[in-house]
Design a protein around this motif. Structure first.
Motif, mmCIF file in Angstrom:
data_model
loop_
_atom_site.group_PDB
_atom_site.id
_atom_site.type_symbol
_atom_site.label_atom_id
_atom_site.label_comp_id
_atom_site.label_asym_id
_atom_site.label_seq_id
_atom_site.Cartn_x
_atom_site.Cartn_y
_atom_site.Cartn_z
ATOM 1 N N ALA A 169 0.818 -1.212 0.000
ATOM 2 C CA ALA A 169 0.000 0.000 0.000
ATOM 3 C C ALA A 169 0.852 1.263 0.000
ATOM 4 O O ALA A 169 0.502 2.259 -0.654
ATOM 5 C CB ALA A 169 -0.940 -0.010 1.209
ATOM 6 N N ASP A 170 1.979 1.257 0.725
ATOM 7 C CA ASP A 170 2.800 2.471 0.782
ATOM 8 C C ASP A 170 3.879 2.518 -0.295
ATOM 9 O O ASP A 170 4.684 3.459 -0.352
ATOM 10 C CB ASP A 170 3.425 2.649 2.174
ATOM 11 C CG ASP A 170 4.439 1.565 2.545
ATOM 12 O OD1 ASP A 170 5.031 0.949 1.645
ATOM 13 O OD2 ASP A 170 4.643 1.334 3.755
ATOM 14 N N GLY A 171 3.916 1.491 -1.151
ATOM 15 C CA GLY A 171 4.827 1.502 -2.287
ATOM 16 C C GLY A 171 6.230 1.015 -2.003
ATOM 17 O O GLY A 171 7.092 1.050 -2.894
ATOM 18 N N SER A 172 6.489 0.522 -0.800
ATOM 19 C CA SER A 172 7.848 0.081 -0.465
ATOM 20 C C SER A 172 8.124 -1.359 -0.893
ATOM 21 O O SER A 172 9.288 -1.781 -0.926
ATOM 22 C CB SER A 172 8.099 0.229 1.036
ATOM 23 O OG SER A 172 7.195 -0.563 1.791
ATOM 24 N N LEU A 173 7.096 -2.120 -1.214
ATOM 25 C CA LEU A 173 7.288 -3.501 -1.661
ATOM 26 C C LEU A 173 7.795 -3.517 -3.097
ATOM 27 O O LEU A 173 7.172 -2.951 -3.991
ATOM 28 C CB LEU A 173 5.976 -4.280 -1.553
ATOM 29 C CG LEU A 173 6.010 -5.734 -2.020
ATOM 30 C CD1 LEU A 173 6.915 -6.569 -1.121
ATOM 31 C CD2 LEU A 173 4.602 -6.325 -2.043
ATOM 32 N N GLN A 174 8.919 -4.184 -3.297
ATOM 33 C CA GLN A 174 9.510 -4.268 -4.632
ATOM 34 C C GLN A 174 8.908 -5.459 -5.381
ATOM 35 O O GLN A 174 9.201 -6.609 -5.076
ATOM 36 C CB GLN A 174 11.026 -4.430 -4.522
ATOM 37 C CG GLN A 174 11.718 -3.268 -3.825
ATOM 38 C CD GLN A 174 11.470 -1.946 -4.532
ATOM 39 O OE1 GLN A 174 11.764 -1.794 -5.724
ATOM 40 N NE2 GLN A 174 10.934 -0.986 -3.796
ATOM 41 N N GLY A 175 8.039 -5.166 -6.332
ATOM 42 C CA GLY A 175 7.378 -6.216 -7.104
ATOM 43 C C GLY A 175 6.150 -6.754 -6.395
ATOM 44 O O GLY A 175 5.804 -6.338 -5.290
ATOM 45 N N GLU A 176 5.497 -7.722 -7.034
ATOM 46 C CA GLU A 176 4.351 -8.401 -6.437
ATOM 47 C C GLU A 176 4.842 -9.604 -5.636
ATOM 48 O O GLU A 176 5.902 -10.160 -5.928
ATOM 49 C CB GLU A 176 3.384 -8.865 -7.521
ATOM 50 C CG GLU A 176 2.710 -7.737 -8.271
ATOM 51 C CD GLU A 176 1.757 -6.946 -7.384
ATOM 52 O OE1 GLU A 176 1.119 -7.560 -6.498
ATOM 53 O OE2 GLU A 176 1.662 -5.723 -7.577
ATOM 54 N N TYR A 177 4.066 -9.985 -4.646
ATOM 55 C CA TYR A 177 4.467 -11.156 -3.869
ATOM 56 C C TYR A 177 3.421 -12.261 -4.014
ATOM 57 O O TYR A 177 2.258 -12.023 -4.336
ATOM 58 C CB TYR A 177 4.649 -10.800 -2.400
ATOM 59 C CG TYR A 177 3.378 -10.659 -1.580
ATOM 60 C CD1 TYR A 177 2.869 -11.742 -0.856
ATOM 61 C CD2 TYR A 177 2.678 -9.448 -1.537
ATOM 62 C CE1 TYR A 177 1.718 -11.623 -0.108
ATOM 63 C CE2 TYR A 177 1.526 -9.318 -0.786
ATOM 64 C CZ TYR A 177 1.045 -10.403 -0.065
ATOM 65 O OH TYR A 177 -0.110 -10.278 0.666
ATOM 66 N N GLY A 178 3.862 -13.473 -3.777
ATOM 67 C CA GLY A 178 2.961 -14.616 -3.771
ATOM 68 C C GLY A 178 3.298 -15.524 -2.612
ATOM 69 O O GLY A 178 4.385 -15.438 -2.027
ATOM 70 N N MET A 179 2.369 -16.384 -2.254
ATOM 71 C CA MET A 179 2.587 -17.349 -1.181
ATOM 72 C C MET A 179 2.190 -18.737 -1.652
ATOM 73 O O MET A 179 1.310 -18.891 -2.508
ATOM 74 C CB MET A 179 1.787 -16.973 0.066
ATOM 75 C CG MET A 179 2.358 -15.796 0.827
ATOM 76 S SD MET A 179 1.437 -15.435 2.340
ATOM 77 C CE MET A 179 2.642 -14.409 3.205
ATOM 78 N N ALA A 180 2.844 -19.731 -1.080
ATOM 79 C CA ALA A 180 2.569 -21.122 -1.435
ATOM 80 C C ALA A 180 2.740 -21.994 -0.207
ATOM 81 O O ALA A 180 3.286 -21.569 0.814
ATOM 82 C CB ALA A 180 3.505 -21.576 -2.547
ATOM 83 N N MET A 181 2.262 -23.207 -0.320
ATOM 84 C CA MET A 181 2.489 -24.178 0.738
ATOM 85 C C MET A 181 3.989 -24.432 0.871
ATOM 86 O O MET A 181 4.752 -24.296 -0.089
ATOM 87 C CB MET A 181 1.772 -25.484 0.413
ATOM 88 C CG MET A 181 0.269 -25.352 0.244
ATOM 89 S SD MET A 181 -0.592 -25.125 1.805
ATOM 90 C CE MET A 181 -0.547 -26.807 2.437
ATOM 91 N N LEU A 182 4.413 -24.778 2.062
ATOM 92 C CA LEU A 182 5.822 -25.102 2.268
ATOM 93 C C LEU A 182 6.229 -26.251 1.352
ATOM 94 O O LEU A 182 5.485 -27.222 1.181
ATOM 95 C CB LEU A 182 6.061 -25.497 3.720
ATOM 96 C CG LEU A 182 5.893 -24.384 4.755
ATOM 97 C CD1 LEU A 182 5.874 -24.985 6.159
ATOM 98 C CD2 LEU A 182 6.992 -23.352 4.628
ATOM 99 N N PRO A 183 7.403 -26.157 0.745
ATOM 100 C CA PRO A 183 7.822 -27.231 -0.162
ATOM 101 C C PRO A 183 8.163 -28.504 0.610
ATOM 102 O O PRO A 183 8.597 -28.448 1.764
ATOM 103 C CB PRO A 183 9.070 -26.645 -0.830
ATOM 104 C CG PRO A 183 9.623 -25.683 0.179
ATOM 105 C CD PRO A 183 8.410 -25.085 0.857
ATOM 106 N N ASP A 184 7.954 -29.647 -0.024
ATOM 107 C CA ASP A 184 8.441 -30.894 0.548
ATOM 108 C C ASP A 184 9.961 -30.897 0.495
ATOM 109 O O ASP A 184 10.585 -30.151 -0.281
ATOM 110 C CB ASP A 184 7.894 -32.091 -0.230
ATOM 111 C CG ASP A 184 6.409 -32.313 0.025
ATOM 112 O OD1 ASP A 184 5.952 -32.018 1.143
ATOM 113 O OD2 ASP A 184 5.716 -32.769 -0.899
ATOM 114 N N VAL A 185 10.565 -31.734 1.307
ATOM 115 C CA VAL A 185 12.021 -31.807 1.327
ATOM 116 C C VAL A 185 12.536 -32.381 0.005
ATOM 117 O O VAL A 185 13.482 -31.867 -0.592
ATOM 118 C CB VAL A 185 12.504 -32.658 2.511
ATOM 119 C CG1 VAL A 185 14.019 -32.779 2.516
ATOM 120 C CG2 VAL A 185 12.022 -32.041 3.832
ATOM 121 N N SER A 186 11.870 -33.418 -0.461
ATOM 122 C CA SER A 186 12.208 -34.037 -1.751
ATOM 123 C C SER A 186 10.956 -34.736 -2.261
ATOM 124 O O SER A 186 9.893 -34.679 -1.630
ATOM 125 C CB SER A 186 13.360 -35.026 -1.593
ATOM 126 O OG SER A 186 12.959 -36.140 -0.805
#
Length: 450
Positions: free
Chosen positions: A316-333
């Protein structure tokens, strides 16, 4: 907090104080023209004290108290912000003194055994039958269950997610698409298909390593993956699927499975990441890492749900560089699965309280009528799963919460998380994973007197 928010908070508190004072004045005044008390003023008004420790909840708690009192003119609700230091001990002390004792307390699920055995939490009556699978995920129900008893109304939660810079992934995908087109035009076979940055979201830690090998980082990007390696909340997912302390409800002292083939393999992979990403545990604290992400210096990191509000504010204040996304934590393998940690804050009814029926009724109201405004006003995510948000991130967080494992309640191993944190730090810095886990297993076994 913005000036407007502060003014709103002050007005809300003043309204709450005035409302309670007015009720008290009315109690002392008989109705005009009659020897009988006026409606709602002659009866003894019960006061429910509701304790909580997080200042971010103040506005919301006050507004819920006001709305409840408007509909129940024989009840006073007094939300009370208290220190989180020695919280359970403070509850016990106030209860024993019986002066303004808390009737209801907001508390994290790992303290439920302690408060129950001290008599400070009763099994809830759930008058509206809201604490069910229809309203809450199993993670929440397990979190508030102790010895097959529901001891709290689930309120809000915290868990961990993978955070990524969507803009960087989109740029990387565009470059890959161009490269694949060139290969196709040259008659080469192309084994993968990419349509956008979302196709590059890693499903495993191996995916992150492969992406890092091929990523030509733009100027300003200092880290492909960086997270707070000193905090168990952001590390637990590596071995969380194969550790079991206390069973599904976290209350069975006969279950303690820390050292096994899978946890060792997972933490050996965890250790190898230090060689790849060279993260110094003492320098990568959570706030610093999140700020670096906001500044566009990191592609991936691991965050807790509190980051959503901070990221939205930066956007909102313009300090974020680019868009962000979120995802489930990755599996180890591909073979080793991950599972994150969660903590659930619930509302308990004081076992020594004098107004348990009314306390249960208000707790049911507080946690059962919750909506998206709870997140807007507190920055926290409700454990109630039937809430719709304009932002898609809370819904994703709920999916992570549903998959998570809760902090256990067993008092004998209340230091487990501190010890596990130390163990993981040692492994990160080069200690043998198998030996470190075996040592931790033996220590917890002794504490549980197995």
């Amino acid at each position: 907090m913005k000036i407007r928010g502060r003014i709103y908070s002050v007005i809300l508190v003043l309204l709450l104080v005035f409302f309670v004072w007015l009720r008290g004045v009315q109690d002392l005044q008989p109705s005009q023209g009659s020897n009988q008390p006026s409606i709602g003023t002659g009866m003894q008004k019960e006061t429910l004290y509701v304790w909580y420790t997080d200042e971010a909840l103040t506005d919301y708690m006050n507004s819920m108290a006001l709305s409840y009192m408007e509909a129940h003119d024989n009840i006073r609700i007094v939300p009370t912000l208290v220190s989180a230091v020695e919280y359970v001990e403070s509850i016990n002390q106030a209860t024993m003194q019986e002066q303004a004792m808390p009737d209801l307390c907001l508390i994290s699920n790992d303290s439920l055994e302690k408060v129950y055995l001290a008599g400070l939490a009763d099994e809830i009556t759930d008058p509206e039958q809201i604490v069910t699978e229809e309203n809450f995920p199993q993670a929440a129900l397990h979190a508030v269950t102790y010895q097959d008893k529901l001891l709290a109304y689930p309120f809000y939660y915290e868990t961990s997610l993978l955070l990524y810079n969507q803009t960087y992934l989109d740029e990387m995908a565009a470059n890959k698409i161009e490269a694949l087109k060139s290969q196709q035009e040259a008659g080469e076979e192309v084994g993968i298909e990419i349509t956008g940055g979302s196709d590059l979201i890693p499903k495993t830690v191996d995916d992150i390593l492969n992406l890092a090998d091929a990523y030509d980082a733009p100027d300003g990007v200092e880290s492909i993956l960086k997270w707070d390696v000193s905090d168990i909340f952001y590390n637990y997912f590596f071995a969380g699927n194969y550790m079991d302390i206390g069973g599904e409800n976290g209350d069975d002292a006969s279950i303690c499975n820390i050292h096994n083939e899978n946890t060792t393999a997972c933490l050996q992979m965890y250790q190898s990441l230090n060689q790849f990403f060279s993260i110094e545990a003492k320098e990568a604290d959570y706030d610093t890492v999140l700020q670096e992400f906001i500044d566009g210096r990191t592609l991936f990191t691991v965050v807790t749900t509190d980051a959503i509000a901070r990221l939205e504010a930066a956007k909102a204040d313009g300090s974020l560089q680019g868009e962000y996304g979120m995802a489930m934590l990755p599996d180890v393998s591909a073979d080793l699965k991950s599972r994150g940690l969660s903590v659930t804050n619930g509302v308990i009814v004081n076992g020594y309280g004098h107004h348990k029926e009314d306390a249960n009724a208000f707790a049911s109201y507080l946690t059962g009528t919750i909506g998206a405004d709870f997140y807007d006003r507190t920055g926290k995510l409700t454990a109630h799963k039937n809430v719709s948000y304009e932002n898609d991130k809370p819904a994703l967080a709920m999916q992570a919460y549903e998959k998570s494992v809760s902090l256990p309640k067993i008092m004998q191993v209340s230091n487990f998380w501190v010890q596990l944190e130390r163990t993981l730090t040692g492994i990160w810095e080069g200690e043998d994973a198998d030996q470190a886990l075996q040592s931790l297993q033996e220590q917890m076994d002794v504490q549980l007197q197995k």
